[in-house]
Motif scaffolding. Sequence first.
Motif, mmCIF file in Angstrom:
data_model
loop_
_atom_site.group_PDB
_atom_site.id
_atom_site.type_symbol
_atom_site.label_atom_id
_atom_site.label_comp_id
_atom_site.label_asym_id
_atom_site.label_seq_id
_atom_site.Cartn_x
_atom_site.Cartn_y
_atom_site.Cartn_z
ATOM 1 N N ASP A 13 0.818 -1.208 0.000
ATOM 2 C CA ASP A 13 0.000 0.000 0.000
ATOM 3 C C ASP A 13 0.855 1.263 0.000
ATOM 4 O O ASP A 13 1.826 1.371 0.760
ATOM 5 C CB ASP A 13 -0.912 0.030 1.229
ATOM 6 C CG ASP A 13 -2.075 -0.941 1.112
ATOM 7 O OD1 ASP A 13 -2.301 -1.447 -0.005
ATOM 8 O OD2 ASP A 13 -2.739 -1.201 2.132
ATOM 9 N N ASN A 14 0.472 2.205 -0.866
ATOM 10 C CA ASN A 14 1.098 3.530 -0.937
ATOM 11 C C ASN A 14 2.569 3.490 -1.369
ATOM 12 O O ASN A 14 3.286 4.470 -1.204
ATOM 13 C CB ASN A 14 0.974 4.272 0.405
ATOM 14 C CG ASN A 14 -0.473 4.461 0.812
ATOM 15 O OD1 ASN A 14 -1.309 4.822 -0.006
ATOM 16 N ND2 ASN A 14 -0.776 4.199 2.075
ATOM 17 N N GLN A 15 3.014 2.362 -1.915
ATOM 18 C CA GLN A 15 4.392 2.261 -2.403
ATOM 19 C C GLN A 15 4.397 1.742 -3.838
ATOM 20 O O GLN A 15 3.548 0.925 -4.212
ATOM 21 C CB GLN A 15 5.229 1.336 -1.520
ATOM 22 C CG GLN A 15 5.428 1.852 -0.108
ATOM 23 C CD GLN A 15 6.374 0.986 0.699
ATOM 24 O OE1 GLN A 15 7.298 0.382 0.156
ATOM 25 N NE2 GLN A 15 6.147 0.915 2.004
ATOM 26 N N ARG A 50 0.247 11.764 -6.275
ATOM 27 C CA ARG A 50 -0.908 11.052 -5.739
ATOM 28 C C ARG A 50 -0.624 10.419 -4.373
ATOM 29 O O ARG A 50 -1.457 9.703 -3.829
ATOM 30 C CB ARG A 50 -1.370 9.976 -6.725
ATOM 31 C CG ARG A 50 -1.879 10.541 -8.031
ATOM 32 C CD ARG A 50 -3.255 11.173 -7.890
ATOM 33 N NE ARG A 50 -4.299 10.174 -8.094
ATOM 34 C CZ ARG A 50 -5.246 9.861 -7.229
ATOM 35 N NH1 ARG A 50 -5.306 10.457 -6.060
ATOM 36 N NH2 ARG A 50 -6.156 8.953 -7.521
ATOM 37 N N GLY A 51 0.569 10.681 -3.825
ATOM 38 C CA GLY A 51 0.859 10.258 -2.466
ATOM 39 C C GLY A 51 1.622 8.967 -2.325
ATOM 40 O O GLY A 51 1.829 8.478 -1.201
ATOM 41 N N TYR A 52 2.083 8.384 -3.426
ATOM 42 C CA TYR A 52 2.857 7.147 -3.355
ATOM 43 C C TYR A 52 4.332 7.439 -3.051
ATOM 44 O O TYR A 52 4.877 8.456 -3.483
ATOM 45 C CB TYR A 52 2.792 6.383 -4.683
ATOM 46 C CG TYR A 52 1.467 5.742 -4.983
ATOM 47 C CD1 TYR A 52 1.156 4.463 -4.515
ATOM 48 C CD2 TYR A 52 0.510 6.405 -5.746
ATOM 49 C CE1 TYR A 52 -0.060 3.865 -4.810
ATOM 50 C CE2 TYR A 52 -0.715 5.827 -6.041
ATOM 51 C CZ TYR A 52 -0.993 4.554 -5.570
ATOM 52 O OH TYR A 52 -2.201 3.976 -5.861
ATOM 53 N N ASN A 53 4.955 6.520 -2.362
ATOM 54 C CA ASN A 53 6.403 6.532 -2.171
ATOM 55 C C ASN A 53 7.003 5.639 -3.250
ATOM 56 O O ASN A 53 6.729 4.429 -3.273
ATOM 57 C CB ASN A 53 6.758 6.022 -0.772
ATOM 58 C CG ASN A 53 8.248 5.977 -0.532
ATOM 59 O OD1 ASN A 53 9.002 6.774 -1.075
ATOM 60 N ND2 ASN A 53 8.695 5.025 0.278
#
Length: 463
Positions: A13-15, A50-53
């Motif tokens: 998630d989020n990566q 969009r907030g991803y690392n």
Amino acid sequence: MTRTKEDFKPLVDNQVSMYVCGPTVYNYIHIGNARSIIAFDTIRRYFEYRGYNVKFVSNFTDVDDKMINSARDQGITMPELAERYINAFKEDVRAVNVEPATLNPRATENIPEIIDFITVLIEKGYAYEAQGDVYYRARKFKKYGALSHQNINELEQGASQHVDDEETARKEDPIDFALWKATKGNEIAWDSPWGSGRPGWHIECSVMSTKYLGDTFDIHGGGEDLQFPHHENEIAQSEAKTGQTFARYWMHNGFVTVGDENEKMSKSLGNFVTVHDLVKEINPQVLRFLMSTTQYRRPIQYTQNSLQDAKNNLEKVQNAFINLNYRLKDAKGEPDYDTARKADNLEKDFVQAMDDDFNAQNGIAVVYEFARLINVYSEKDAVNAEQIKRLAKMYSKMASIFGIDLKQEENDDVEIDQLVKRRDQARADRDFETSDQLRDQLNQMGVILEDTPQGTRWRKSNE
């Protein structure tokens, strides 16, 4: 792989774990190479928006037939050649505002891992040694051809792109490709269980991508010409070794074409323009704008007209930001809620456009709409400082995805300031002859004047 748009669902998630094939460092990159670099930088930037690392790995191929030949021709060692063009690459991509990769591994720094990888493939029966070379049994991998949508029985001899009669005689099957190449003459080489030699091209990316991103990672990217054989071979090698899906999403950028025939730009055709040379002649941001505002899968036609269009549109985007920030000096009004609502809606439109397979053309169209909105706001009699700052932040974040760095111009040239003030006074005195002379003088100095209700503004031309 499916030739359809797929919903992106990351492994974590989020990566985002992302590998993009980098250059073979034997020469300067041309703008066809830059297309891939800029396209995937734009994609990476949007993920971050969009907030991803994003863990972004892009390799350097620093051992290769072309490198050996080029180093020999130039009378230097291959490591010296690699260092020269890796430094040039970094300089060129910095000029077009590409974010540094999380990692830039080099093939020559991963030789032990390459040897270990090949050893496992031999042990599993997917590879075999032949007179110091090691080849991969392509037919043994049942999914071979799935990415490029080709039937292995229809593939022509030469899938490795490096075939000669002697090599064909050493292979069990013409479609097999080299994992390890035995030393010829005085070439650079490393010791291995199969004798002195060096890795093949395809194995390098399999090793470096899985070493730094894991056996399975989110996205693998590169130019569309890499689908076959390079990426096909990477899948075969990697999945045979690990038993796992190699990359979950494959993305390939379109070519840069030149001339009336829309011929692909390439070094082999001799129709290329290097970034190193071009950025000395034009504003590098113009090249970046041209490359980043076309959806990554579409081809780009490189012409003087397309460059000029990019220059004009870039200036519109930049000037809108300057116009907005100029009003900070007299911002004393109340917030304009209608403008705020329109800005919020444009931000949603931008996300909708870019979420659709990174549709940069539709995304930049929203940026143009935002530019018009803030130009209208900038011309209002009363503006609000906090609203200006909010609009500027929203706008600059969108523009940054395309590599556009927006900043308020710092016009601190005393001589120009004095000439502008003299012209203002001449106009106030209705001395239009002196006013026109001063404008002409400023134009010759590369200064563009803009008469606004808030006073005369000036900026230096990008020419």
